[in-house]
Design a protein around this motif. Sequence first.
Motif, PDB file in Angstrom:
ATOM      1  N   ASP A 243       0.850  -1.197   0.000  1.00 52.06           N
ATOM      2  CA  ASP A 243       0.000   0.000   0.000  1.00 52.06           C
ATOM      3  C   ASP A 243       0.880   1.240   0.000  1.00 52.06           C
ATOM      4  N   GLY A 244       1.670   1.386  -1.047  1.00 50.31           N
ATOM      5  CA  GLY A 244       2.558   2.534  -1.144  1.00 50.31           C
ATOM      6  C   GLY A 244       1.807   3.796  -1.524  1.00 50.31           C
ATOM      7  N   PRO A 245       2.416   4.951  -1.332  1.00 47.81           N
ATOM      8  CA  PRO A 245       1.733   6.218  -1.611  1.00 47.81           C
ATOM      9  C   PRO A 245       1.646   6.569  -3.096  1.00 47.81           C
ATOM     10  N   GLY A 246       2.547   6.031  -3.897  1.00 49.11           N
ATOM     11  CA  GLY A 246       2.520   6.350  -5.326  1.00 49.11           C
ATOM     12  C   GLY A 246       1.608   5.408  -6.081  1.00 49.11           C
ATOM     13  N   GLN A 247       0.522   5.925  -6.658  1.00 42.98           N
ATOM     14  CA  GLN A 247      -0.394   5.077  -7.409  1.00 42.98           C
ATOM     15  C   GLN A 247      -0.040   5.013  -8.889  1.00 42.98           C
ATOM     16  N   PHE A 248       0.325   6.165  -9.451  1.00 45.65           N
ATOM     17  CA  PHE A 248       0.624   6.214 -10.881  1.00 45.65           C
ATOM     18  C   PHE A 248       1.890   7.026 -11.117  1.00 45.65           C
ATOM     19  N   ASN A 249       2.579   6.677 -12.180  1.00 42.99           N
ATOM     20  CA  ASN A 249       3.688   7.471 -12.686  1.00 42.99           C
ATOM     21  C   ASN A 249       3.403   7.738 -14.162  1.00 42.99           C
ATOM     22  N   VAL A 250       3.923   8.821 -14.683  1.00 40.81           N
ATOM     23  CA  VAL A 250       3.625   9.214 -16.061  1.00 40.81           C
ATOM     24  C   VAL A 250       4.917   9.315 -16.860  1.00 40.81           C
ATOM     25  N   LEU A 274       1.419   1.766 -10.732  1.00 46.07           N
ATOM     26  CA  LEU A 274       2.368   1.185  -9.784  1.00 46.07           C
ATOM     27  C   LEU A 274       1.693   0.199  -8.850  1.00 46.07           C
ATOM     28  N   GLU A 275       0.472   0.498  -8.455  1.00 49.55           N
ATOM     29  CA  GLU A 275      -0.249  -0.397  -7.556  1.00 49.55           C
ATOM     30  C   GLU A 275      -0.489  -1.749  -8.221  1.00 49.55           C
ATOM     31  N   ASN A 347      -6.288  12.757  -4.456  1.00 53.34           N
ATOM     32  CA  ASN A 347      -5.222  12.967  -5.431  1.00 53.34           C
ATOM     33  C   ASN A 347      -5.110  11.703  -6.274  1.00 53.34           C
ATOM     34  N   PRO A 348      -5.373  11.787  -7.582  1.00 54.65           N
ATOM     35  CA  PRO A 348      -5.393  10.575  -8.409  1.00 54.65           C
ATOM     36  C   PRO A 348      -4.031   9.901  -8.555  1.00 54.65           C
ATOM     37  N   PHE A 349      -2.953  10.616  -8.258  1.00 52.41           N
ATOM     38  CA  PHE A 349      -1.626  10.040  -8.446  1.00 52.41           C
ATOM     39  C   PHE A 349      -0.995   9.549  -7.149  1.00 52.41           C
ATOM     40  N   GLN A 350      -1.569   9.955  -6.017  1.00 53.36           N
ATOM     41  CA  GLN A 350      -1.027   9.533  -4.740  1.00 53.36           C
ATOM     42  C   GLN A 350      -2.126   8.916  -3.887  1.00 53.36           C
ATOM     43  N   ARG A 351      -1.748   7.922  -3.119  1.00 48.90           N
ATOM     44  CA  ARG A 351      -2.677   7.259  -2.226  1.00 48.90           C
ATOM     45  C   ARG A 351      -2.223   7.537  -0.801  1.00 48.90           C
ATOM     46  N   SER A 352      -2.958   8.370  -0.094  1.00 53.95           N
ATOM     47  CA  SER A 352      -2.564   8.712   1.274  1.00 53.95           C
ATOM     48  C   SER A 352      -3.787   9.062   2.092  1.00 53.95           C
ATOM     49  N   LEU A 353      -3.654   8.915   3.396  1.00 51.37           N
ATOM     50  CA  LEU A 353      -4.738   9.193   4.326  1.00 51.37           C
ATOM     51  C   LEU A 353      -4.724  10.655   4.745  1.00 51.37           C
TER      52      LEU A 353
END
Length: 364
Positions: A243-250, A274-275, A347-353
């Motif tokens: 469950d990392g914070p980076g969901q996508f890279n471009v 990335l997920e 934030n569509p590119f980051q996954r964070s609480l």
Amino acid sequence: MNGMPVWLVSRYDEVRECLSNPALSPPAAFAAEQGQATPLSGLFEDTVIGSNPPTHTRLRQPLTKVFNIRRVDQLRPRIQEVTDSLLDEVAADGGADLVPALAVPLPLLVICELLGVPTTDRELIHRNAQAMLASGFDPEAIAASQAAAAELWSYMADLTERKRRSPGNDLVSDLVAASDEERLSERELVAGCRALVIAGYELTSGFIGNALHSLLSRPEVAAGLRERPEIDLRGVDELLRHDGPGQFNVRFVNVDFALGGVDMHPGDQVLLDLEAANTDPSRYVDGKELDLTRDSAMHVQFGYGIHFCVGAPLARVEGEIAINTLFRRFPDIELAKPADEMARNANPFQRSLSELPVRFSPRG
């Protein structure tokens, strides 16, 4: 994305190929080469994060002297002090929201000290970082992002000038010395310092929050840490993978490029999931499950190839110390609301609480 079609890449091997192949460029590098406005109000323009070789090689060289395992190990006592101090502030309360109490301030304070940014300015850094990273496509969000970018640029330009007059034992002073030796231009110096102070804490804060959420929402895993709060770097990497914070890279395609049986052409946008890559069943058995004994060192949260995150050793150590200290000091810690009801940042590119309320027995 941005009104244009994208290639979505989700398999582990293909994501690593896109991260390391020179046929694809980071968005900031591609935009600069095409004479376009760079994303995130120019946050990564003229930086190691948003450049290609040979510029990338030159900009990365002074950073590798600081963000290496030996230097980070020397920071362990200070990271521990900061963690203890933050937990001291909430120990007697019997509960806290761990996002503003620990996940955000720990990496922010550490990167400020490492760079030589006065800790009294951490709120200015945090406020402007949030505005730049959360910029959307509506005029109001874009204006807020541009204003934040300008304020933070002015701040870092002033700081670098102060460090030139009075150097210290910090990264900004080292980068100023490098610029004086003509390895960095003045613009590269300020741009690099601005990007580092944001990148040095934003994703790490998301990681710490996500990791604690993953652990506390699994009673059997949390019980093991309560009895023995000694998570190691293998466990840290598994938490980053899971469950990392980076969901996508471009990335953007520079030259004709074939991947997965399809042809990509110059100007094509490539969205790297990335997920999905980090849970690809061809790479990880039961990848959706958390297994702290799994060897996850080759996950793609930190990227791959020449753009592998230079701050990875620091992020790993901060996560390790934060988790172990929290469970050691508050062995009965538990979530104060259901795990699936925790609010997350939009934030569509980051996954964070955006919150992580917990309770524990009050302590002195």
